[in-house]
Design a protein around this motif. Sequence first.
Motif, PDB file in Angstrom:
ATOM      1  N   MET A   1      48.594  51.630  63.339  1.00 19.70           N
ATOM      2  CA  MET A   1      49.785  49.978  64.144  1.00 19.70           C
ATOM      3  C   MET A   1      50.302  50.551  64.615  1.00 19.70           C
ATOM      4  O   MET A   1      50.908  49.781  66.121  1.00 19.70           O
ATOM      5  CB  MET A   1      49.826  49.991  62.311  1.00 19.70           C
ATOM      6  CG  MET A   1      51.687  49.255  62.607  1.00 19.70           C
ATOM      7  SD  MET A   1      52.421  49.683  60.933  1.00 19.70           S
ATOM      8  CE  MET A   1      53.789  48.247  60.900  1.00 19.70           C
ATOM      9  N   ARG A   4      48.896  49.665  68.307  1.00 20.45           N
ATOM     10  CA  ARG A   4      48.581  48.104  68.480  1.00 20.45           C
ATOM     11  C   ARG A   4      50.328  47.588  68.899  1.00 20.45           C
ATOM     12  O   ARG A   4      49.876  46.571  69.898  1.00 20.45           O
ATOM     13  CB  ARG A   4      48.436  47.663  66.723  1.00 20.45           C
ATOM     14  CG  ARG A   4      48.842  46.286  66.805  1.00 20.45           C
ATOM     15  CD  ARG A   4      47.401  44.772  66.021  1.00 20.45           C
ATOM     16  NE  ARG A   4      48.817  45.236  64.514  1.00 20.45           N
ATOM     17  CZ  ARG A   4      48.907  45.633  64.091  1.00 20.45           C
ATOM     18  NH1 ARG A   4      47.903  46.704  63.504  1.00 20.45           N
ATOM     19  NH2 ARG A   4      50.220  45.608  62.782  1.00 20.45           N
ATOM     20  N   ILE A   5      51.122  47.696  67.688  1.00 21.64           N
ATOM     21  CA  ILE A   5      52.536  47.828  68.318  1.00 21.64           C
ATOM     22  C   ILE A   5      52.769  48.246  70.101  1.00 21.64           C
ATOM     23  O   ILE A   5      53.267  47.283  70.806  1.00 21.64           O
ATOM     24  CB  ILE A   5      53.471  48.290  67.789  1.00 21.64           C
ATOM     25  CG1 ILE A   5      53.515  47.971  65.714  1.00 21.64           C
ATOM     26  CG2 ILE A   5      54.904  48.342  67.979  1.00 21.64           C
ATOM     27  CD1 ILE A   5      54.398  48.161  65.423  1.00 21.64           C
ATOM     28  N   LYS A   8      50.766  45.849  72.419  1.00 19.41           N
ATOM     29  CA  LYS A   8      52.205  44.070  72.389  1.00 19.41           C
ATOM     30  C   LYS A   8      53.206  44.447  72.858  1.00 19.41           C
ATOM     31  O   LYS A   8      53.422  43.642  73.649  1.00 19.41           O
ATOM     32  CB  LYS A   8      51.853  43.271  71.127  1.00 19.41           C
ATOM     33  CG  LYS A   8      52.268  41.898  71.432  1.00 19.41           C
ATOM     34  CD  LYS A   8      52.227  41.815  69.982  1.00 19.41           C
ATOM     35  CE  LYS A   8      52.919  40.386  69.522  1.00 19.41           C
ATOM     36  NZ  LYS A   8      52.670  39.338  68.558  1.00 19.41           N
ATOM     37  N   TYR A  64      59.669  39.667  71.462  1.00 16.46           N
ATOM     38  CA  TYR A  64      58.707  40.502  70.759  1.00 16.46           C
ATOM     39  C   TYR A  64      57.313  39.623  70.585  1.00 16.46           C
ATOM     40  O   TYR A  64      56.626  39.372  70.281  1.00 16.46           O
ATOM     41  CB  TYR A  64      58.416  41.362  69.966  1.00 16.46           C
ATOM     42  CG  TYR A  64      57.143  42.130  69.328  1.00 16.46           C
ATOM     43  CD1 TYR A  64      56.757  42.924  70.175  1.00 16.46           C
ATOM     44  CD2 TYR A  64      57.067  41.331  67.877  1.00 16.46           C
ATOM     45  CE1 TYR A  64      55.147  43.443  69.389  1.00 16.46           C
ATOM     46  CE2 TYR A  64      55.236  41.864  67.922  1.00 16.46           C
ATOM     47  CZ  TYR A  64      55.211  42.755  68.110  1.00 16.46           C
ATOM     48  OH  TYR A  64      53.436  43.543  67.646  1.00 16.46           O
ATOM     49  N   TYR A 149      57.103  52.665  55.955  1.00 13.65           N
ATOM     50  CA  TYR A 149      57.019  53.380  57.507  1.00 13.65           C
ATOM     51  C   TYR A 149      57.929  53.809  57.998  1.00 13.65           C
ATOM     52  O   TYR A 149      57.435  53.768  59.876  1.00 13.65           O
ATOM     53  CB  TYR A 149      57.481  51.314  57.479  1.00 13.65           C
ATOM     54  CG  TYR A 149      56.602  50.053  56.705  1.00 13.65           C
ATOM     55  CD1 TYR A 149      55.301  49.853  58.297  1.00 13.65           C
ATOM     56  CD2 TYR A 149      56.580  49.365  56.519  1.00 13.65           C
ATOM     57  CE1 TYR A 149      54.400  48.745  57.637  1.00 13.65           C
ATOM     58  CE2 TYR A 149      55.638  48.542  55.571  1.00 13.65           C
ATOM     59  CZ  TYR A 149      54.500  48.013  56.624  1.00 13.65           C
ATOM     60  OH  TYR A 149      53.651  47.098  56.910  1.00 13.65           O
ATOM     61  N   SER A 209      59.822  44.782  66.643  1.00 14.35           N
ATOM     62  CA  SER A 209      58.038  44.230  66.251  1.00 14.35           C
ATOM     63  C   SER A 209      58.028  45.198  65.134  1.00 14.35           C
ATOM     64  O   SER A 209      57.019  44.542  64.509  1.00 14.35           O
ATOM     65  CB  SER A 209      57.315  45.712  67.828  1.00 14.35           C
ATOM     66  OG  SER A 209      57.377  46.690  67.695  1.00 14.35           O
ATOM     67  N   PHE A 210      58.692  46.424  64.725  1.00 11.41           N
ATOM     68  CA  PHE A 210      58.237  46.991  63.398  1.00 11.41           C
ATOM     69  C   PHE A 210      59.024  45.680  62.282  1.00 11.41           C
ATOM     70  O   PHE A 210      58.422  45.011  61.236  1.00 11.41           O
ATOM     71  CB  PHE A 210      59.120  47.776  63.363  1.00 11.41           C
ATOM     72  CG  PHE A 210      58.346  49.509  63.137  1.00 11.41           C
ATOM     73  CD1 PHE A 210      56.742  49.547  63.275  1.00 11.41           C
ATOM     74  CD2 PHE A 210      58.610  49.877  64.714  1.00 11.41           C
ATOM     75  CE1 PHE A 210      56.257  50.870  62.833  1.00 11.41           C
ATOM     76  CE2 PHE A 210      57.337  50.554  65.294  1.00 11.41           C
ATOM     77  CZ  PHE A 210      56.481  51.047  64.015  1.00 11.41           C
ATOM     78  N   GLU A 212      58.858  42.666  62.430  1.00 16.05           N
ATOM     79  CA  GLU A 212      58.334  40.775  62.523  1.00 16.05           C
ATOM     80  C   GLU A 212      56.921  41.610  62.188  1.00 16.05           C
ATOM     81  O   GLU A 212      55.855  41.101  61.329  1.00 16.05           O
ATOM     82  CB  GLU A 212      57.343  40.783  63.626  1.00 16.05           C
ATOM     83  CG  GLU A 212      57.036  39.094  64.138  1.00 16.05           C
ATOM     84  CD  GLU A 212      57.824  38.250  63.366  1.00 16.05           C
ATOM     85  OE1 GLU A 212      56.926  37.794  63.285  1.00 16.05           O
ATOM     86  OE2 GLU A 212      58.464  38.204  63.495  1.00 16.05           O
ATOM     87  N   GLU A 213      56.477  43.331  62.220  1.00 15.56           N
ATOM     88  CA  GLU A 213      54.972  43.450  62.035  1.00 15.56           C
ATOM     89  C   GLU A 213      55.241  43.801  60.495  1.00 15.56           C
ATOM     90  O   GLU A 213      54.662  43.174  59.009  1.00 15.56           O
ATOM     91  CB  GLU A 213      54.098  44.387  62.136  1.00 15.56           C
ATOM     92  CG  GLU A 213      54.215  44.189  63.836  1.00 15.56           C
ATOM     93  CD  GLU A 213      52.441  43.832  63.845  1.00 15.56           C
ATOM     94  OE1 GLU A 213      51.494  43.452  62.724  1.00 15.56           O
ATOM     95  OE2 GLU A 213      52.839  42.970  65.142  1.00 15.56           O
ATOM     96  N   ASN A 216      55.942  40.381  58.217  1.00 17.13           N
ATOM     97  CA  ASN A 216      54.685  39.748  57.925  1.00 17.13           C
ATOM     98  C   ASN A 216      53.034  40.189  57.418  1.00 17.13           C
ATOM     99  O   ASN A 216      52.005  39.718  57.297  1.00 17.13           O
ATOM    100  CB  ASN A 216      54.075  38.744  59.500  1.00 17.13           C
ATOM    101  CG  ASN A 216      54.916  37.776  59.894  1.00 17.13           C
ATOM    102  OD1 ASN A 216      55.164  37.730  58.959  1.00 17.13           O
ATOM    103  ND2 ASN A 216      54.706  38.137  61.198  1.00 17.13           N
ATOM    104  N   ALA A 217      53.712  41.780  56.404  1.00 16.10           N
ATOM    105  CA  ALA A 217      52.228  42.445  56.979  1.00 16.10           C
ATOM    106  C   ALA A 217      52.309  41.593  54.736  1.00 16.10           C
ATOM    107  O   ALA A 217      52.874  41.027  54.334  1.00 16.10           O
ATOM    108  CB  ALA A 217      52.749  44.217  56.280  1.00 16.10           C
TER     109      ALA A 217
END
Length: 302
Positions: A1, A4-5, A8, A64, A149, A209-210, A212-213, A216-217
């Motif tokens: 994860m 990937r962050i 991007k 982001y 997280y 980004s965390f 948003e991730e 949407n998880a």
Amino acid sequence: MVMRIYQKAFAELMKKPFRLWGITLLSGILTWVGYVLGGPVLLIGVCVAILLQASLANVYLKSYIGGEQIHAVDLFNTFRDWKTSKRVLCAISWGMLWKCLWGLIPIVGPIFMIIRGYQYSLIPYLVMDNTELKNTEYKDESTKMTNGYKGKMFLADILVYVAFFLVVLILSLLARIPYVGVVFGVINVLFMICFSLLVPLFINIVHASFYEEIKNAPQGGPQNGQFYAPQGNPYYAPQNGQYPQYGQPQMPQNGQYPQYAQPQNGQYPQYGQPQMPQNGQYPQYGQPAPQNPQNGQVPPQQ
């Protein structure tokens, strides 16, 4: 994860580094002006700093996500009306107060303060994205979202500075080589300048980004360290250490779920008692299983 962050966030940073750097610099200047104009009333400068902090965090979030151009005027989104400003000030101040209180614990206070800092780090995004919560509920919502997280968020921060330290160390050692060491010394200086200018922008995008991730998880992400199953065909994991009883849905085979025998007289067939197929077909439920033939004939049923 985290990787990937990183990928991007770096891609988004490279699209508009000068715009992001300029907006961040403007935010710092406006914060300084707020303290100067506030004069002896320190509270005015603090309020301006909090509002600009929330606006800047959402600028990075917008960057982001992509799809929309960011502008310097976005820094004033938290100043657009008194209701918005009040909500932002109360929500962020409430989280800061609790973080400071945790920091007052003797010996281990600084550690708890760092943990709570990550735990409440989503408040600036929540307060602009969700207007339905009460001012004191944003802290609890951020706590719920960051459950599972916080370790990843800490890792995402620390890896950047570990990499910086290693690169500077290697370049410093290479700079000690006679003759060509001067080149590595210049590279080292340029690297540190670029790091100081771009990495704060990169870190802010990673923080955004965390949010948003996590938002949407699937099913809100992990709870107590465990992930929910993704949406779609359900995965029937064991409940309380036990798998579902016979007759309950199981994993599909070749994209299809297996058929199950229908109960007769309110009862399911005994689990584990298979019936043998005849002429390529299984007998109907409730029919007795055939016996072995004697002299080529099947004896009559008893």
